[in-house]
Design an enzyme around this catalytic site. Structure first.
Site: not given
Ligand code: SF4
Length: 388
Positions: A57, A145, A173, A175, A238, A276, A305-306, A370
């Site tokens: 992303c 981010c 987590h 974040e 997010t 996001c 990875s969530s 990721s």
């Molecule tokens: S997944 Fe996480 S790092 Fe990627 S755009 Fe969304 S908030 Fe940002």
């Protein structure tokens, strides 16, 4: 005491220098080709269909680029990562190969000096950790981010207005821990069942002790369910499942309405969708792929990875779906190593790629935010080898 500002939140202007290295490690000509040819390819009986949105992303791309630029900018300094830069083992291993050290725990922070450089990951760090590194007077490269920062701004505003943040996320987590550290009062709910418990508490149907026991790791210190659930601001990690976040928000609103009535509800409940856009796009794309009737879907991403876990959850609604970390997970056409959604264990499942007769074998492929395209390519190559 005013701490010297040594936080870098922008590119060092060295993208041109590191781009070749990034391409070599993460780019995939095969993925470019499949995309250009309509997101699918055929090899004999095997059909591979890519989701329209998958992989790195914008936030991850930026964080990884800044980490490489940091190495180029400070070739002689010790560089540390407060944690994994993102939840992908390949990317973290590449950075470690470049001499970047991952700080495992608080004790490992002790030796950091002003001559060092510390990189903060895409999902951010807690306020306490940021302060700690500022005191060391080291250079801080903050790759958090922008979408994560907008959640922080949201919960800070809730706190400023006397609202408790109810955060849909995983309390352990990184974040969400960083988000919680910016809220005066918070409680983290991981799913609808936990949200229901909060709702029952709002309605006075759950005893205080029972609430505190259930959320002992997931609410702010001194949380008082009798006082702190009267005004709620809702936010989410997010990368959560957007559908579930909306449902949880509706449940909370309904619980406040049931307890206090419709009048003045807007002064008791605030909601802001902080999923996001990259997460949303990948979730929409996996649904679109699922509707095309795949025989099986591979979801590629780090096991921690969530957002990858949620893609598996969605894909499983359409057909068998397997969360694999890389090409080595495809042991053979009969056996696959994978992680089940919501579980910790890594499993091996047999007969995962079987289809009788001569009909096409339709395999859907997607990857978490990721996962580099190079890893997706390797999985596809492995799939072609074993399927044929
Ligand atoms: S997944 Fe996480 S790092 Fe990627 S755009 Fe969304 S908030 Fe940002």
């Amino acid at each position: 005491m005013t701490l010297p500002e040594k936080i870098v939140r922008a590119s060092f202007g060295l993208k041109g220098i590191v781009q070749h290295q990034l391409d070599q490690s993460y780019h995939s000509p095969l993925i470019d080709k499949i995309r250009a040819e309509g997101f699918s390819m055929k090899m004999g009986r095997l059909e591979i269909h890519l989701a329209k949105e998958f992989g790195f992303c914008y936030g991850v791309e930026r964080a990884v680029q800044y980490a490489y630029e940091t190495r180029a900018r400070f070739p002689d300094r010790r560089i540390f990562l407060t944690n994994e830069i993102i939840h992908n083992p390949r990317v973290n291993a590449e950075l470690q190969g470049m001499g970047v050290q991952i700080l495992k725990d608080d004790a490992s922070h002790a030796g950091i000096t002003e001559k060092d450089v510390v990189i903060m990951p895409a999902f951010g760090v807690t306020v306490e950790a940021l302060r700690e590194f500022q005191k060391k007077n080291c250079v801080i490269v903050d790759t958090t981010c922008g979408s994560v920062m907008s959640v922080w701004r949201r919960v800070e505003a809730y706190s400023g207005d006397g609202f408790t943040s109810v955060i849909h996320g995983k309390y352990d987590h990184e974040e969400t821990r960083a988000t919680c550290s910016r809220a005066a009062k918070y409680v983290v709910v991981k799913d609808k069942a936990q949200a229901e418990l909060v709702c029952q508490t709002i309605k006075g149907l759950v005893a205080r002790g029972s609430f505190l026991e259930s959320f002992k790791d997931a609410c702010s210190p001194d949380f008082d369910p009798d006082k702190d659930l009267g005004k709620i601001g809702f936010a989410n990690q997010t990368t959560m499942l957007s559908r579930e976040s909306i449902e949880i928000s509706d449940l909370l609103r309904a619980a406040l309405r049931a307890r206090y009535g419709e009048t003045g509800l807007e002064s008791r409940f605030r909601h802001f969708d902080t999923i996001c856009s990259a997460t949303q796009d990948r979730q929409d794309a996996i649904r679109e792929l699922g509707e095309k009737h795949m025989d099986v879907i591979l979801v590629i991403g780090g096991y921690r990875s969530s957002n990858t876990g949620h893609l598996v959850e969605l894909a499983s609604e359409f057909c068998p779906a397997f969360h694999v970390e890389d090409a080595s997970s495809l042991i053979s056409s009969d056996k696959i190593r994978h992680k089940k959604t919501g579980a910790q264990d890594i499993l091996e499942t047999v007969s995962w790629l079987q289809k009788k007769g001569m009909d096409p074998l339709r395999v859907g492929v997607t990857a978490g935010a990721s996962t580099p395209n190079r890893v997706v390519e390797e999985v596809i190559q492995r799939l072609i080898d074993i399927a044929n």
